[in-house]
Structure formats: C-alpha cells, structure tokens
Motif scaffolding. Structure first.
Motif, short mmCIF file in Angstrom:
data_model
loop_
_atom_site.label_atom_id
_atom_site.label_comp_id
_atom_site.label_asym_id
_atom_site.label_seq_id
_atom_site.Cartn_x
_atom_site.Cartn_y
_atom_site.Cartn_z
N ILE A 291 0.85 -1.19 0.00
CA ILE A 291 0.00 0.00 0.00
C ILE A 291 0.88 1.24 0.00
CG2 ILE A 291 -1.61 1.38 1.40
CD1 ILE A 291 -3.01 -0.89 0.10
N ASN A 292 0.56 2.19 -0.85
CA ASN A 292 1.21 3.49 -0.85
C ASN A 292 0.34 4.43 -0.02
OD1 ASN A 292 1.75 6.28 -1.61
ND2 ASN A 292 3.03 5.43 -3.25
N PRO A 293 0.78 4.80 1.18
CA PRO A 293 -0.08 5.58 2.07
C PRO A 293 -0.59 6.88 1.45
CG PRO A 293 1.80 4.73 3.27
CD PRO A 293 2.05 4.45 1.83
N TYR A 294 0.26 7.52 0.65
CA TYR A 294 -0.19 8.76 0.02
C TYR A 294 -1.17 8.47 -1.11
CZ TYR A 294 -0.38 12.87 -2.90
OH TYR A 294 -0.84 13.92 -3.66
N GLN A 295 -0.75 7.62 -2.05
CA GLN A 295 -1.55 7.39 -3.24
C GLN A 295 -2.89 6.74 -2.92
OE1 GLN A 295 0.40 4.95 -6.17
NE2 GLN A 295 -1.47 4.61 -7.34
N HIS A 296 -2.87 5.72 -2.05
CA HIS A 296 -4.08 4.96 -1.81
C HIS A 296 -4.99 5.55 -0.74
CE1 HIS A 296 -1.51 1.60 -3.54
NE2 HIS A 296 -2.58 1.59 -4.30
N ILE A 297 -4.40 6.25 0.22
CA ILE A 297 -5.20 6.66 1.38
C ILE A 297 -5.27 8.18 1.53
CG2 ILE A 297 -5.48 6.41 3.89
CD1 ILE A 297 -3.94 3.77 3.68
N LEU A 298 -4.14 8.83 1.85
CA LEU A 298 -4.18 10.24 2.23
C LEU A 298 -4.68 11.12 1.10
CD1 LEU A 298 -1.80 12.04 4.56
CD2 LEU A 298 -2.35 13.15 2.41
N SER A 299 -4.19 10.89 -0.13
CA SER A 299 -4.57 11.76 -1.24
C SER A 299 -6.06 11.66 -1.56
CB SER A 299 -3.76 11.42 -2.49
OG SER A 299 -4.09 10.13 -2.96
N ARG A 300 -6.69 10.60 -1.09
CA ARG A 300 -8.12 10.41 -1.32
C ARG A 300 -8.96 10.75 -0.10
NH1 ARG A 300 -8.66 7.06 -5.82
NH2 ARG A 300 -6.70 6.12 -6.51
N ASP A 301 -8.29 11.09 1.02
CA ASP A 301 -9.01 11.23 2.29
C ASP A 301 -9.84 9.97 2.56
OD1 ASP A 301 -8.24 13.65 3.45
OD2 ASP A 301 -9.53 14.80 2.09
N ALA A 302 -9.21 8.83 2.30
CA ALA A 302 -9.93 7.56 2.37
C ALA A 302 -9.99 7.03 3.80
CB ALA A 302 -9.26 6.53 1.47
N ARG A 303 -11.02 6.24 4.06
CA ARG A 303 -11.15 5.50 5.31
C ARG A 303 -11.14 4.01 4.99
NH1 ARG A 303 -15.97 5.64 7.72
NH2 ARG A 303 -17.05 6.35 5.84
N MET A 304 -10.87 3.22 6.02
CA MET A 304 -10.96 1.76 5.87
C MET A 304 -11.59 1.18 7.12
SD MET A 304 -7.95 -1.04 5.18
CE MET A 304 -8.33 -2.79 4.99
N VAL A 305 -12.54 0.28 6.93
CA VAL A 305 -13.13 -0.45 8.05
C VAL A 305 -13.10 -1.93 7.69
CG1 VAL A 305 -14.64 1.45 8.74
CG2 VAL A 305 -15.49 -0.32 7.18
N SER A 306 -13.25 -2.77 8.70
CA SER A 306 -13.31 -4.21 8.47
C SER A 306 -14.35 -4.79 9.42
CB SER A 306 -11.95 -4.87 8.70
OG SER A 306 -11.57 -4.75 10.07
N SER A 307 -14.70 -6.04 9.17
CA SER A 307 -15.65 -6.72 10.05
C SER A 307 -15.31 -8.20 10.09
CB SER A 307 -17.08 -6.52 9.56
OG SER A 307 -17.98 -7.29 10.33
N SER A 308 -14.96 -8.68 11.27
CA SER A 308 -14.73 -10.11 11.45
C SER A 308 -15.88 -10.77 12.20
CB SER A 308 -13.42 -10.36 12.22
OG SER A 308 -13.50 -9.80 13.51
N GLY A 309 -16.92 -10.01 12.43
CA GLY A 309 -18.08 -10.53 13.15
C GLY A 309 -19.26 -9.59 12.96
N TYR A 310 -20.27 -9.76 13.79
CA TYR A 310 -21.46 -8.93 13.67
C TYR A 310 -22.18 -8.94 15.01
CZ TYR A 310 -22.58 -13.73 12.42
OH TYR A 310 -22.63 -15.09 12.40
N THR A 311 -23.14 -8.08 15.12
CA THR A 311 -23.92 -7.95 16.35
C THR A 311 -25.32 -8.54 16.13
OG1 THR A 311 -24.82 -5.81 15.72
CG2 THR A 311 -22.68 -5.82 16.87
#
Length: 373
Positions: A291-311
């Motif tokens: 992952i390129n932190p600038y290209q993939h994340i910061l320059s896009r103001d991107a967020r990332m979430v994950s889910s290994s379960g549920y409620t």
C-alpha cells in the motif's frame, strides 16, 4: 428415535465421518433445533485444511444454521426480538454468543468481543453434543441468540452470511444514495449487492465472475458488472469499473469480498475522494499487499473499516434482508447435499477444482442433514 446423524471432521486434512450420537436432553434453559439447512462457507474449508491455529479436532462444522424448533425449555423464553418461542417455529441461529461476564463483555462497545465465546459450528462433539449444523439437531443453550422467521428455509439459511456485509456497510456509515462497488461475487459479495440495493444505493457495480454469478449480481441490483476472467488487464479493468461510477470519479464505498490480496490496493484505486474501503474477504492469512499511504489513502481522504463478526442488530437486519429477497434467494443456492457428501462440499470450494460440483458451478452449497443419498 434416540440417536441422530452428524458429520464429524476427524482431523485437519482428515475425513468426514457420519456418526450416530444420542439426542441430548433439552435443559430447562435450552432449546433443541431440528436442522433444515446448514450452509458451507470458506471458513469451513480453512478448518478442514488446518489453517486455523490451535483448532480443536474432531469437530462438527455448520455455523450457518436454519431449522425448526423441536423442543424449547420453559426457561429459554423468547427470541432476540422478543417473539415467544414454541415447537414448530423456524429459526435462524446466530452462531457465536458472548459470555456477558468477562472484562470485554462488561466494557461493552460497538464491536463484539469476548474472552469466552460460545460457538455453534466449531464444536468438538466429545465436549459439546449437537454442536453444529452438519448434523440433524443443534442444541442451543441459554446464551443462544435465535430469530424466528416465517420465510422459507432457503432464505433464512442466508441470514448468517448476509450479516457480514450488513455489518460492514453499517460500520462504514453507508447512507441512502451512496455509490457502491463490490469486489467478488461469491455468496457474501452477492449479498453485499443485495444489502446495498435494499439500502438505497444510487449506483452499484460488481467485479467478479463467472457469468452466472454476474447475472445474479445484476438481478440483485448491480447496474455494471465486470468479468474478472475476461478483463484481466489492470488498466482496462480500471477504466471499465470507473466508467460505471458517478461521473467516472469513483465510488463512495468499495466492499472487498474476494479474499485475494491484490484486490486491496486495486480497490482503494476505485474510491472517490472521502470514500471508505470495507474489508470483508480475508478471513485467513493469504499474504500481504503493498500500500502506498499517500496514493491509496491520504490523497483520497480515504477511510478503511473491516468486520470479522457482527452484532445481534446487524444479524437481525440481515435476516430482514434475505426475507425480502423472496424467490431470488433460491438462485444463490446451487447444491443441497446430504451429510455423506460433506467432503464433496468442502472440495468444491477449492480453487484447484474450479468451483465445480457434479458438473455445475458452485454458488451457495447447503447441507441438508435429512437428505438421503
């Protein structure tokens, strides 16, 4: 009848043996469920191949459980929504429940966490009888969370796999009118498409294959589909995927359901500015990504979430989703197999077998423990 049949995985990379076990007594605070269908998923494959560290064998698999209440103890009470339970009710069984007593449970929080989960479908039959859906009965104890449903069994058995994308979309803050791209058109990916459509997504696209799954993706709400097997060139694929996004500027949400490392950096590249990448597909360690932190994340103001379960909340919403699918749910299920064919069900999920079983491309495979060979 004092015994019932159950498929038992003897060891990692071992055999599935159909054994007879005594039907356990239903305690006052428990419930006995006659299993109708139990789904087969990639987690079951990883268990069978020994990919889960410190896993306890032998094991009864089957955590996607739909069945009919056979007997309910007087102290078990109601389902999660407060519906009184009685013999003859069809229920979806939530497979993992926390203890409510350990420090993480007492601390609470939005994400499920417990030091002593009680699980169905990952059970050693020598320690927990009737502990998985790949058997004719499942015994639910006082901690179990079940949901009554009047929908057909083909719909209800999809509640558990649907809970994963529902939880992921909720964590990402999915809103009416968002644009959504789903990477991967297996069962979870297709249910992610259905969840986004039901939630009011303005645009839904999907990358996956083969052709039959893409046809179902369109039926469930995807306006644009890209066949990963046909469009292999990354640049051509990127152009085709972005062409389906609003103003060709990317998507508000990208939902990764393929479980292939290369989909992660590629998926970030499809995000609109301020978008969110939702990781759902990597339930085992299949490698790292660059992952390129600038290209993939910061320059896009991107967020990332994950889910290994549920409620319980997201599970209940997922049940509502699959209930509303109606006849479309049956299109996702391609194979109904007896207990004696559990090994065939697992083998069909291996990439080396090209996801084929009995000459038919595999979609969702379910075990019907009452089906005769």
């Amino acid at each position: 009848m004092t015994t019932f049949s159950v498929s038992t995985l003897t060891a990692a990379n071992g055999d599935f043996e159909v054994r007879e076990q005594p039907i356990p007594e239903t305690p006052a605070d428990g419930m006995l469920v006659r299993v109708e269908y139990a789904g087969v998923c990639a987690t079951d494959l990883h268990i069978a191949l020994g990919h889960i560290p410190d896993y306890d064998y032998p094991s009864t698999l089957g955590h996607e459980v739909c069945g009919i209440v056979e007997e309910v103890g007087p102290e078990f009470g109601r389902d999660v929504r407060g519906v009184p339970l009685k013999a003859g009710d069809r229920v979806a069984v939530m497979p993992a429940t926390p203890c409510g007593r350990c420090a993480p449970c007492k601390a609470g929080g939005r994400f499920p966490n417990c030091e002593s989960w009680d699980v169905i479908g990952f059970s050693n039959p020598d320690e927990r009888p009737a502990g998985g859906g790949w058997g004719q009965y499942v015994l639910c104890n006082s901690r179990a969370r079940v949901f009554v449903s009047e929908a057909p069994a083909e719909n209800v058995v999809l509640a558990e796999p649907a809970a994963t994308p529902v939880e992921g979309l909720m964590r990402a803050g999915f809103r009416f009118g968002d644009s959504v791209l789903v990477q991967g058109t297996g069962t979870v990916g297709l249910l992610a498409i259905a969840a986004a459509a039901l939630g009011g997504a303005s645009t839904i696209s999907a990358i996956g294959g083969p052709a039959r799954r893409l046809e179902i993706a369109r039926e469930l709400g995807a306006r644009t589909t890209v066949d990963i097997g046909t469009l292999r060139d990354p640049d051509e694929r990127r152009n085709a995927v972005l062409a389906g996004s609003p103003n060709e500027k990317g998507y508000d949400l990208v939902v990764e359901c393929a479980g292939v490392p290369s989909t992660v950096p590629e998926g970030f590249g499809y995000l609109a500015r301020g978008g969110c990448f939702i990781e759902l597909g990597h339930f085992s360690d299949v490698g790292t990504v660059e992952i390129n932190p600038y290209q993939h994340i910061l320059s896009r103001d991107a967020r990332m979430v994950s889910s290994s379960g549920y409620t319980p909340d997201s599970f209940g919403r997922a049940l509502g989703l699959v209930e509303k699918l109606g006849e479309k749910a049956r299109h996702l299920i391609t194979h109904r197999l007896p207990l004696e064919r559990a090994h065939d069900a697992i083998n069909a999920l291996r990439p080396a077998n090209r996801w084929q079983l009995d000459g038919v491309e595999v979609g969702k495979v379910v075990i019907d423990p009452w089906l005769e060979t």
